[in-house]
Design a protein around this motif. Structure first.
Motif, PDB file in Angstrom:
ATOM      1  N   ARG A 703      18.714-106.742  29.629  1.00  0.00           N
ATOM      2  CA  ARG A 703      18.822-107.980  30.389  1.00  0.00           C
ATOM      3  C   ARG A 703      20.295-108.421  30.412  1.00  0.00           C
ATOM      4  NH1 ARG A 703      16.116-110.738  34.109  1.00  0.00           N
ATOM      5  NH2 ARG A 703      14.155-110.858  32.910  1.00  0.00           N
ATOM      6  N   PRO A 704      21.014-108.238  31.520  1.00  0.00           N
ATOM      7  CA  PRO A 704      22.411-108.686  31.596  1.00  0.00           C
ATOM      8  C   PRO A 704      22.482-110.211  31.442  1.00  0.00           C
ATOM      9  CG  PRO A 704      21.870-107.203  33.405  1.00  0.00           C
ATOM     10  CD  PRO A 704      20.575-107.584  32.767  1.00  0.00           C
ATOM     11  N   LEU A 705      23.429-110.662  30.628  1.00  0.00           N
ATOM     12  CA  LEU A 705      23.532-112.079  30.322  1.00  0.00           C
ATOM     13  C   LEU A 705      24.849-112.657  30.808  1.00  0.00           C
ATOM     14  CD1 LEU A 705      22.203-112.020  26.645  1.00  0.00           C
ATOM     15  CD2 LEU A 705      20.914-112.589  28.707  1.00  0.00           C
ATOM     16  N   LEU A 706      24.804-113.937  31.163  1.00  0.00           N
ATOM     17  CA  LEU A 706      26.030-114.667  31.487  1.00  0.00           C
ATOM     18  C   LEU A 706      26.659-115.253  30.220  1.00  0.00           C
ATOM     19  CD1 LEU A 706      24.950-116.467  34.785  1.00  0.00           C
ATOM     20  CD2 LEU A 706      26.296-114.375  34.507  1.00  0.00           C
ATOM     21  N   TRP A 707      25.819-115.616  29.269  1.00  0.00           N
ATOM     22  CA  TRP A 707      26.330-116.012  27.956  1.00  0.00           C
ATOM     23  C   TRP A 707      25.180-116.018  26.955  1.00  0.00           C
ATOM     24  CZ3 TRP A 707      24.663-120.351  25.204  1.00  0.00           C
ATOM     25  CH2 TRP A 707      23.943-121.307  25.924  1.00  0.00           C
ATOM     26  N   GLN A 708      25.547-115.946  25.671  1.00  0.00           N
ATOM     27  CA  GLN A 708      24.589-116.087  24.587  1.00  0.00           C
ATOM     28  C   GLN A 708      25.320-116.667  23.381  1.00  0.00           C
ATOM     29  OE1 GLN A 708      23.039-112.450  22.854  1.00  0.00           O
ATOM     30  NE2 GLN A 708      24.789-111.279  23.627  1.00  0.00           N
ATOM     31  N   GLY A 709      24.545-117.235  22.481  1.00  0.00           N
ATOM     32  CA  GLY A 709      25.173-117.836  21.322  1.00  0.00           C
ATOM     33  C   GLY A 709      24.172-118.434  20.367  1.00  0.00           C
ATOM     34  N   LEU A 710      24.676-119.151  19.368  1.00  0.00           N
ATOM     35  CA  LEU A 710      23.856-119.740  18.317  1.00  0.00           C
ATOM     36  C   LEU A 710      23.992-121.256  18.342  1.00  0.00           C
ATOM     37  CD1 LEU A 710      24.795-117.290  15.443  1.00  0.00           C
ATOM     38  CD2 LEU A 710      22.609-117.362  16.649  1.00  0.00           C
ATOM     39  N   TRP A 711      22.857-121.917  18.294  1.00  0.00           N
ATOM     40  CA  TRP A 711      22.795-123.377  18.224  1.00  0.00           C
ATOM     41  C   TRP A 711      22.312-123.770  16.835  1.00  0.00           C
ATOM     42  CZ3 TRP A 711      23.589-128.110  20.260  1.00  0.00           C
ATOM     43  CH2 TRP A 711      22.762-129.163  19.835  1.00  0.00           C
ATOM     44  N   LEU A 712      23.013-124.693  16.189  1.00  0.00           N
ATOM     45  CA  LEU A 712      22.632-125.195  14.882  1.00  0.00           C
ATOM     46  C   LEU A 712      22.583-126.704  14.919  1.00  0.00           C
ATOM     47  CD1 LEU A 712      24.401-122.451  14.359  1.00  0.00           C
ATOM     48  CD2 LEU A 712      24.169-123.107  11.978  1.00  0.00           C
ATOM     49  N   GLY A 713      21.472-127.274  14.465  1.00  0.00           N
ATOM     50  CA  GLY A 713      21.331-128.721  14.461  1.00  0.00           C
ATOM     51  C   GLY A 713      20.015-129.133  13.851  1.00  0.00           C
ATOM     52  N   SER A 714      19.837-130.429  13.719  1.00  0.00           N
ATOM     53  CA  SER A 714      18.589-130.938  13.151  1.00  0.00           C
ATOM     54  C   SER A 714      17.453-130.945  14.159  1.00  0.00           C
ATOM     55  CB  SER A 714      18.811-132.358  12.617  1.00  0.00           C
ATOM     56  OG  SER A 714      19.268-133.210  13.667  1.00  0.00           O
ATOM     57  N   GLU A 715      17.786-130.894  15.452  1.00  0.00           N
ATOM     58  CA  GLU A 715      16.787-130.888  16.519  1.00  0.00           C
ATOM     59  C   GLU A 715      16.940-129.614  17.352  1.00  0.00           C
ATOM     60  OE1 GLU A 715      14.402-133.051  16.906  1.00  0.00           O
ATOM     61  OE2 GLU A 715      15.092-134.325  15.259  1.00  0.00           O
ATOM     62  N   PRO A 716      15.861-129.154  17.997  1.00  0.00           N
ATOM     63  CA  PRO A 716      15.974-127.968  18.850  1.00  0.00           C
ATOM     64  C   PRO A 716      16.902-128.210  20.030  1.00  0.00           C
ATOM     65  CG  PRO A 716      13.677-128.493  18.377  1.00  0.00           C
ATOM     66  CD  PRO A 716      14.476-129.662  17.915  1.00  0.00           C
ATOM     67  N   TRP A 717      17.415-127.118  20.582  1.00  0.00           N
ATOM     68  CA  TRP A 717      18.207-127.164  21.816  1.00  0.00           C
ATOM     69  C   TRP A 717      17.387-127.864  22.900  1.00  0.00           C
ATOM     70  CZ3 TRP A 717      23.008-126.148  23.595  1.00  0.00           C
ATOM     71  CH2 TRP A 717      23.184-125.880  24.951  1.00  0.00           C
ATOM     72  N   ALA A 718      17.991-128.860  23.555  1.00  0.00           N
ATOM     73  CA  ALA A 718      17.227-129.729  24.457  1.00  0.00           C
ATOM     74  C   ALA A 718      17.477-129.452  25.927  1.00  0.00           C
ATOM     75  CB  ALA A 718      17.561-131.194  24.151  1.00  0.00           C
ATOM     76  N   HIS A 719      18.277-128.434  26.253  1.00  0.00           N
ATOM     77  CA  HIS A 719      18.642-128.200  27.644  1.00  0.00           C
ATOM     78  C   HIS A 719      17.919-126.959  28.182  1.00  0.00           C
ATOM     79  CE1 HIS A 719      21.746-131.193  27.006  1.00  0.00           C
ATOM     80  NE2 HIS A 719      22.095-130.538  25.906  1.00  0.00           N
ATOM     81  N   PRO A 720      17.780-126.857  29.494  1.00  0.00           N
ATOM     82  CA  PRO A 720      17.120-125.670  30.053  1.00  0.00           C
ATOM     83  C   PRO A 720      17.838-124.387  29.628  1.00  0.00           C
ATOM     84  CG  PRO A 720      17.400-127.366  31.729  1.00  0.00           C
ATOM     85  CD  PRO A 720      18.180-127.827  30.542  1.00  0.00           C
TER      86      PRO A 720
END
Length: 878
Positions: A703-720
């Motif tokens: 699956r070719p990607l435009l970007w990928q990365g790691l999110w760290l926080g107390s709440e889940p990632w909230a964006h589409p």
């Protein structure tokens, strides 16, 4: 306080003690199953009780409601639906994680009083084929062996079982027995070179779907070479002539079988000769045998080989079906499967009459109900209008989960008894009922060797949590069956269950625990582990069955069973309909990881259980990866006739080329499109109804990607975002880490969306960038965009959370996090590959024993020992 583990079918005993406000758990040295040993999952049971979003109160339509109102409304809705469409319009779907007491009340209510046969259990997904094989061969669902047979056998055969990972404590007993008795041999039959297979004296990596050919070929070989026990067969076995005639075909000669199984003839004959020459042979089989479109016949062929050689009912000699859940066998004893009544009774008229008289039941069902896959199809069609799911997660665990989810969404009345509202199935419920968790409820469970153990509570139920048997009892009373459901404690239910097992049982049914029917409450609370039957003939229990050569059939003889078609299962070609699908066509296998459990509702929030395998992966051989142009850590799209899934590429040197393996644990709650069962077709064994989870045709592409990365926080990632997977970080206040990947939105667009949503800083990196969200001068959340998320030391990066923004500390920590992660080898003692290599290369340790002494790796459950040995072999100096 003594109890029993809540996970696999080994049934390990545990001890729980309190020191101040802290509970401590250890293995129970007095329990016959484990003798004090525990695997990493069992050792983490106390941590698992910190359940996120614990369900504490009943909810109707998402709104809190009291128990009385919830039960009244549930009973009213059931009465209405039954009145309009009849009793068969309602169903229960149960779990091998319920106690026998829970199961007993559910089965009695539905099959005796409501009059619906549609009661099935998730044991249908793991044990139904073994049940069919036992019933056909022995006349009853019976496991003849005990764990001591592992230590007494001269040859142990593991068929379709990665026992080192799925039943670690049992495998450790086998390892220790081999250390004491070096002449003992181990043969592993599995398409993959698993951690178990790597420790065998002989590994047969047969073609998936060819197990029946291999075992039928063994039967032919035993007959041709005169290695069968004529006297035993003549005295104790029926069906010999029919089986011999079936096997008298050129297809079952070793040369033809080797070709069908894609095995070297020398290896096949090596196994056949070893089996033929070894009187004390124990064959353990599990899901690789059961989860097939011919699982019942495959299990039957294994039993055939043991009956032909008389290797059953003897020390160290038996076919041994290993159960996957803590009470998969207990659920079968009380009639939890749709294809049986209680106490191992069938649907013959005598059994129906017996049960009706014992229960005083007005509507004992007269035939089988829907098996699991058919049950949810009936829900989808609207034939089953009300469904009560207890302790299981069919929205993730059944094949063709997208269609199952459609069925749940269509269901007129869906009731779910759960410990959390975060399970996939809970999201579809009209009524959520808060169920007691392990540690909060009492009862009995039966493990793989028929050992009955007490599961004891040591914690008060929080909120308005109640045990499942209580909720079922309360509904039964509201439906007008008060006198038949007088239960106020699980002790009463157990004694009734025990009495039923002996009621008018003149020895024709081996399942008989009637000697326990008169236990006092005090005796029940103190009940020690023991193996059934427990009756007048066996007041102290019975460890091994069939020692007298008499089976549970009308004439006392076991049955050799002729398989319907003893050939390899063929699969459709690698195209979908008439339109070829892009990507590489592969044969997909699915199964368990060592440190996770089912759909992770119990283990997914325990940080240390995620460390060794933190992300959903698809494991491929080197050639398949090259063909895809993919590297480990790249995102792959996996498509089948049923649906589309995504997972991260992982190289697996133990796979046959053209095949792939995907763990079963991830679901929509832990990764978007990460559940393997959305790819699995609802194809089942025609006899058992067990789905074929092990053989799915899929098409894989990078699956070719435009970007990928790691999110760290107390709440889940909230964006589409198009794809994500999450894990818990235990050392940082329960913070979450999510792997994010997008193939539709650019980095710039994502940063713009993020920057507009809060107070963010963006720092460029050599390859990517780091976004920091500040709250009152401290770091609240992080987004690290990088092309190589798997190489990041996540715990190091997470140490920034909550810290003040200081440039020097930030740069130092970030450099350390990007220096490269090290794979966790030993989960029990948290020993990484980097630590092991440092000990080998810097301290000159060149033996596994030395690493065990220094680091502790492999000194607990032992499942990591092969990996430790490989590292020693590869890296020690000459």
């Amino acid at each position: 306080m003594r109890s029993v583990c809540a996970y696999c079918g080994v049934g390990c005993g545990v001890r729980v003690e309190r020191e101040g406000e802290v509970w401590h758990l250890s293995g129970d040295e007095a329990h016959p199953a484990n003798r004090g040993a525990l695997c990493i999952k069992g050792a983490s049971l106390i941590e698992s009780l910190d359940i996120p979003r614990r369900l504490l109160y009943p909810r109707w339509g998402g709104e809190r409601i009291g128990w009385e109102a919830a039960l009244d409304r549930l009973a009213g809705e059931l009465t209405r639906i039954i009145g309009e469409s009849g009793p068969e319009s309602v169903a229960l779907y149960l779990s091998g994680q319920l106690t026998c007491e829970d199961y007993y009340v559910a089965n009695k209510l539905m099959k005796g009083f409501i009059g619906s046969p549609h009661v099935d259990t998730n044991s249908r997904l793991c044990m139904a084929s073994a049940v069919v094989a036992h019933q056909r061969a022995f006349g009853e669902d019976l496991v003849p062996a005990c764990y001591e047979d592992l230590e007494l056998a001269d040859l142990v055969v593991l068929a379709g079982a990665n026992t080192a990972w799925t039943h670690p404590v049992l495998f450790r007993r086998l390892q220790q027995a081999r250390e004491r008795r070096p002449a003992m041999r181990l043969v592993v039959i599995d398409p993959r070179e698993t951690m178990t297979a790597s420790q065998g004296d002989l590994h047969l990596p047969l073609r998936p779907g060819s197990d029946l050919a291999l075992w039928s070929g063994l039967g032919r070989y035993l007959l041709d070479e005169g290695l069968w026990d004529r006297e035993y067969v003549a005295r104790h076995v029926a069906g010999f002539d029919a089986l011999a005639a079936t096997l008298d075909d050129p297809r079952w000669r070793p040369e033809a079988v080797a070709e069908a199984c894609d095995l070297p003839l020398a290896d096949l004959l090596g196994f056949y000769r070893l089996f033929g020459a070894t009187a004390r042979t124990l064959t353990l089989f599990c899901q690789g045998i059961n989860q097939s479109r011919q699982g019942g016949d495959q299990a039957g062929a294994i039993i055939n080989a043991h009956l032909l050689t008389g290797r059953i009912g003897k020390p160290g000699a038996a076919p041994f079906s290993m159960t996957g859940q803590p009470n998969a066998m207990g659920g079968r004893e009380v009639g939890g499967l749709a294809t049986q009544l209680a106490a191992h009774m069938g649907f013959d008229q005598e059994s129906q009459d017996r049960l009706a008289r014992f229960w005083g039941a007005p509507r004992v069902v007269t035939g089988p109900g829907h098996k699991a896959v058919d049950l949810f199809e009936a829900v989808h069609r609207g034939e089953i209008r009300a469904l009560w799911v207890l302790g299981t997660n069919p929205a993730a665990s059944l094949p063709d989960t997208l269609r199952v989810r459609e069925a749940l969404a269509r269901c007129e009345l869906l009731v779910v008894s759960e410990i959390t509202d975060q399970s996939d199935t809970a999201g579809f419920a009209h009524l959520l009922l808060p169920a007691a968790a392990w540690g909060e409820k009492g009862g009995t469970v039966t493990n793989s060797e028929r050992t009955l153990s007490r599961q004891r509570p040591f914690l008060p139920p929080p909120g308005e949590v109640r045990p499942d048997w209580w909720a079922l009892t309360q509904v039964a009373r509201r439906l007008g069956f008060e006198q038949a459901f007088p239960y106020e404690h699980e002790h009463q239910i157990f004694c009734e269950h025990a009495a039923l097992s002996g009621f008018e049982n003149r020895g024709e049914r081996h399942f008989d625990i009637s000697a326990l029917a008169t236990l006092t409450r005090e005796q029940y609370e103190g009940l020690e582990p023991l193996s059934w039957p427990v009756n007048r003939a066996h007041p102290a229990g019975c460890r091994r069955l069939f020692e007298d050569g008499r089976f549970a059939t009308p004439d006392g003889r076991a049955r050799l069973v002729v398989p319907a078609e003893p050939g390899p299962v063929t699969l459709a070609p690698a195209q979908r309909g008439e339109t070829p699908v892009p990507g590489v066509g592969l044969l997909l296998n699915s199964g368990r990881l060592r440190d996770q459990w089912h759909t992770m509702t119990r283990t997914g929030h325990v940080a240390r259980l995620q460390e060794a395998e933190p992300w959903p992966t698809l494991r491929l051989g080197a050639a398949s990866l090259r063909t895809l142009g993919a590297e480990p850590g790249d995102l792959l799209a996996i498509e089948s006739e049923q649906g589309l899934a995504h997972a991260l590429a992982e190289r697996d040197e133990g796979l046959r080329e053209g095949e792939a393996f995907m763990p079963m644990h991830w679901s929509e709650a832990h990764g978007r499109g990460a559940g393997v069962n959305r790819l699995v077709a609802p194809r089942v064994d025609p006899l058992s109804g067990q789905p074929a989870f092990k053989q799915s045709r899929v098409w894989v592409s990078a699956r070719p990607l435009l970007w990928q990365g790691l999110w760290l926080g107390s709440e889940p990632w909230a964006h589409p975002i198009e794809w994500w997977a999450r894990r818990t970080l235990g050392t940082h206040g329960g913070a979450l880490c999510q792997w994010l990947a997008s193939w539709q939105e650019s980095e710039a667009q994502s940063w713009g969306r993020l920057n507009r949503a809060g107070n963010w800083l963006r720092l460029p990196q050599a390859r990517g960038w780091l976004a920091i969200e500040l709250c009152q001068g401290r770091i609240n959340s992080l987004l690290l965009v990088t092309p190589t998320p798997r190489s990041v030391r996540i715990d190091t990066l997470a140490s920034l959370l909550g810290a003040p923004l200081q440039a020097d500390a930030l740069i130092t920590t970030l450099d350390q996090a990007l220096a490269g992660a090290s794979r966790l080898i030993c989960s029990c003692l948290r020993v990484s590959e980097r630590q092991i290599l440092a000990a080998i290369e810097e301290q000159g340790i060149g033996e596994v024993a030395g690493l065990q002494a220094l680091l502790g790796c492999g000194s607990n459950c032992g499942t990591c020992l092969p990996e430790v040995a490989r590292l020693v072999e590869r890296h020690r100096s000459d």
